[in-house]
Scaffold this active site. Structure first.
Site, PDB file in Angstrom:
ATOM      1  N   ARG A   4       1.532  10.795  -5.256  1.00 46.65           N
ATOM      2  CA  ARG A   4       0.504  10.032  -4.532  1.00 46.65           C
ATOM      3  C   ARG A   4      -0.526  10.961  -3.879  1.00 46.65           C
ATOM      4  NH1 ARG A   4       0.072   6.818   0.621  1.00 46.65           N
ATOM      5  NH2 ARG A   4      -0.966   4.849   0.142  1.00 46.65           N
ATOM      6  N   ILE A  23      -6.355   3.141  -0.891  1.00 42.91           N
ATOM      7  CA  ILE A  23      -5.193   3.184  -1.779  1.00 42.91           C
ATOM      8  C   ILE A  23      -4.112   2.377  -1.064  1.00 42.91           C
ATOM      9  CG2 ILE A  23      -4.498   5.418  -0.764  1.00 42.91           C
ATOM     10  CD1 ILE A  23      -3.143   6.151  -3.348  1.00 42.91           C
ATOM     11  N   SER A  24      -3.427   1.512  -1.797  1.00 40.88           N
ATOM     12  CA  SER A  24      -2.481   0.599  -1.141  1.00 40.88           C
ATOM     13  C   SER A  24      -1.290   1.350  -0.552  1.00 40.88           C
ATOM     14  CB  SER A  24      -1.959  -0.426  -2.147  1.00 40.88           C
ATOM     15  OG  SER A  24      -3.025  -1.081  -2.781  1.00 40.88           O
ATOM     16  N   GLN A  25      -0.675   0.690   0.400  1.00 46.22           N
ATOM     17  CA  GLN A  25       0.569   1.192   1.004  1.00 46.22           C
ATOM     18  C   GLN A  25       1.628   1.319  -0.101  1.00 46.22           C
ATOM     19  OE1 GLN A  25       2.128  -1.798   3.572  1.00 46.22           O
ATOM     20  NE2 GLN A  25       3.651  -0.465   4.513  1.00 46.22           N
ATOM     21  N   PRO A  26       2.400   2.409  -0.125  1.00 43.69           N
ATOM     22  CA  PRO A  26       3.371   2.594  -1.207  1.00 43.69           C
ATOM     23  C   PRO A  26       4.304   1.396  -1.391  1.00 43.69           C
ATOM     24  CG  PRO A  26       3.269   4.570   0.174  1.00 43.69           C
ATOM     25  CD  PRO A  26       2.356   3.565   0.791  1.00 43.69           C
TER      26      PRO A  26
END
Ligand code: SAH
Length: 666
Positions: A38, A64-67
């Site tokens: 990431r 970028i989205s939360q994992p």
């Protein structure tokens, strides 16, 4: 460990704590999350945050989205080895890369050209050859590539676009956040037959908006059409550039507010050096040139009293607890406050007692110090009354070290145990006013305010236990009452400068607070003092800030994430003003007023800052023009540094001189 081993470990921890720990069980998903780096998908300067539990900015106002959310979407989509997957909203390409680990083929559509280029470059460099990034509007899906086994939408839509459903294979799944621009439900739609779909929601989420036909309008489109009348251009044109706060002209920009009785100065964080410097410069100017004699701040009364004694050259009080010892210490124990205190002391030295400027605290937390001070005062002026007061305040003794537990106890006992004691004590002090003032007038106000604080704090801690808006309201009412008492005490010509957070000084009716039944100092002042009060908010785009990660935690210097594209701050940022004042009063043009009247989100950082959940925990909707009468803007700001824990002395010119070396605990 080398860097990549370090990162692999971070990823391992991320998967264990944030993903498996939250219930994602699909082994293939967990292993894909373990393998995609990431950190290679976020801007370089944010690499160290790549494995934290939150979204991160990736440019163009996107994230970028939360994992965890990526993993949850992958699991919900039931992607198989042979699947063909469509993603709408490729952004950094991270989720597409994870999907690439799970599926045979991934096509990801992104509307921002710059993001497309960098995502493509990443796929190439990292060798994700089965992931194809395409530029365009994905609202209509990608008919020429349909049907898909899974369609993932990484941006929030107002409704489920029909075309996307039609591009699913039978048995295929569409995972899409649906809701308004701020909050959505993550929906999973399964195509069960030609015309049969089932739908379920797997939780609430916050995504950036899906922009395009049938979704949300493009926020940049209108601006491009009329460049001169854009909001940022109007802000730039109508604001006054400000010099450095150390420049003597800084304060002069605020002459326009000098005819008011109360000037409220805000801050959008409790740890920004520029806000302290600016407020100190404005305060000095108002004191020096316009006769302001009350400086009242969002600190506890007894603590601020130590500074008040210092600036009046009064001796510090013996045996009293160290002031400003409570978390967060950096708020008042910092070089900016020390410098202002020295300046006020030097200026006061040439004046008679009645003309001196005073420094006061409006807040109510330090009940223990207030009790000590009332008792010490009475010991001095009326020892018999002191005995009675000891008895009365004794009711609170068991809770003094953990006042919050008082609420629980009062609740379980079913009545307000100490209320009548603390109220009678205050009443009695007020009744003895003439007598006490004759004997020790200088400290009477101090003693009464401490008694008022105790009465408010008793109630505050009692109702705090129930949560909700009542305890906040009581606290802000106490602040406004204290300010009113100070003005009354100073007489009809008394004028006050107040320092408190934007959330206290901006009118609550113009923010989400008002809607949830909360009022605040700014609103109460307007209701009580009308046009005699002016409220100036402070804001910033990015930089660093002193804040903790939890209440009572260590001070950390944190990076302030660039403001969100849908915020007021972003409009000020785009204006290109580095440092300016925008007067929101009658001089504002009708065009700019109506543009600013459209509600937007605004950032509130307190003593705690959690950039990983910023939208949820720090942004709140407001109408700027109703909230403040002016806004001071610093585009980039720096963290407030505290004084060293054991400063030698506040008094730099009298080393060793005892009485006036207070207040920061020598
Ligand atoms: N999956 C991404 C998250 C990106 S955020 C990642 O892992 O980094 C959502 C993205 O959707 C943004 O980059 C935004 O520009 C894009 N987007 C919004 N509306 C879109 C549309 N109609 N078509 C294509 N992309 C869109």
């Amino acid at each position: 460990m080398n860097d990549s081993a370090d990162k692999a470990q971070d990823r391992e921890d991320m998967v264990r704590l944030q993903i498996a720990g939250r219930g994602i069980e699909d082994e293939r998903v967990l292993s894909a999350m373990r393998s995609v780096p990431r950190h290679a998908f976020v801007p370089h300067n944010l690499g160290e945050f790549a494995y934290q539990d939150g979204p991160l900015p990736i440019g163009e106002g996107q994230t970028i989205s939360q994992p965890y959310i990526v993993a949850a979407m992958m699991e919900a989509a039931r992607i198989e080895r042979a699947s063909k997957v469509l993603e709408i909203g490729a952004g950094s390409g991270y989720a597409a890369a994870v999907a690439g680990k799970l599926a045979a083929q991934v096509i990801a559509v992104e509307r921002h050209h710059t993001l497309v280029n960098s995502a493509r470059e990443r796929m190439r460099a990292l060798g994700y050859h089965n992931v194809d990034i395409r530029e365009g509007d994905g609202c209509d899906g990608l008919a020429e590539e349909a049907p898909f086994d899974a369609i993932l939408v990484a941006a929030g839509a107002p409704v489920v676009p029909e075309k996307l459903k039609e591009q699913l294979k039978i048995g295929g799944r569409l995972v899409i956040p649906v809701g308004d621009e701020r909050l959505q439900e993550l929906q999973v739609i399964l195509r069960e037959g030609e015309n049969r779909y089932s739908e379920k929601s797997i939780g609430k989420v916050r995504f950036v908006p899906l922009v395009g036909q049938g979704a949300w309008p493009d926020p940049d489109a209108a601006d491009e059409e009329q460049p001169d009348s854009t909001l940022p251009a109007m802000i730039r044109k109508q604001s006054v550039p400000l010099p450095d706060p150390h420049d003597p002209d800084f304060g002069a920009a605020f002459d326009r507010y000098a005819d008011r009785r109360i000037v409220l100065l805000g801050e959008s964080s409790h740890g920004t050096r520029e806000f302290y410097r600016a407020r100190a410069a404005i305060t000095r100017h108002l004191v020096e040139k316009h006769g302001f004699s009350i400086v009242a701040v969002e600190a506890d009364w007894p603590d601020a009293g130590a500074i008040d004694r210092f600036i009046r050259d009064r001796p510090s009080l013996d045996g009293r607890a160290e002031p400003f010892a409570r978390f967060p210490r950096w708020m008042w124990r910092n070089p900016e406050i020390a410098e202002l205190a020295r300046w006020l002391r030097d200026r006061n030295r040439g004046l008679d007692e009645d003309s001196k400027t005073g420094f006061y605290g409006l807040d109510l937390y330090n009940m223990t110090a207030s009790i000590d001070e009332v008792l010490a005062y009475l010991d001095h002026v009326d020892p018999d009354a002191a005995e009675v007061a000891r008895e009365r305040y004794g009711c609170l003794t068991p809770w003094q070290h953990d006042p919050a537990s008082y609420g629980r106890s009062a609740l379980s006992m079913g009545f307000a145990q100490c209320e009548s004691d603390v109220v009678s004590q205050l009443t009695q002090l007020l009744e003895q006013r003439l007598e006490y003032e004759a004997s020790d007038g200088a400290y009477f106000l101090d003693a009464v305010q401490n008694a008022r604080l105790i009465a408010s704090a008793e109630k505050y801690y009692r109702i705090m236990y129930y949560g909700g808006s009542e305890s906040w309201n009581l606290r802000d009412s106490h602040m406004c009452d204290t300010l009113t008492h100070l003005l009354d005490h100073g007489g009809p010509d008394a004028k006050a400068v107040v320092w408190a957070h934007n959330s206290h000084i901006g009118d609550a009716r113009a923010t989400e607070m008002g809607r949830s039944g909360e009022h605040n100092l700014g609103q109460l002042c307007r209701e009580r003092f009308g046009d005699d009060v002016v409220s100036i908010g402070f804001g910033t785009h990015t930089g660093t800030v002193s804040a903790a990660s939890r209440w009572g935690g260590e001070r950390e210097v944190k990076r302030v994430a660039p403001s969100r594209e849908d915020s007021y701050e972003h409009q000020f940022h785009l204006s290109g003003c580095d440092r300016c004042l925008l007067d929101l009063g009658p001089s504002l043009s009708a065009d700019l007023r109506s543009a600013l009247e459209k509600p937007r989100i605004e950032r509130f950082i307190g003593v705690i800052y959690r950039p990983e959940t910023e939208l949820l925990s720090h942004y709140s909707e407001a109408v700027l023009t109703d909230q403040f009468d002016g806004l001071v803007w610093f585009d980039t700001t720096t963290a407030l540094e505290p004084l060293p824990e054991n400063p030698v002395s506040l008094d730099d010119d009298a080393a060793g001189a005892v009485p006036d070396t207070f207040p920061f605990g020598v």
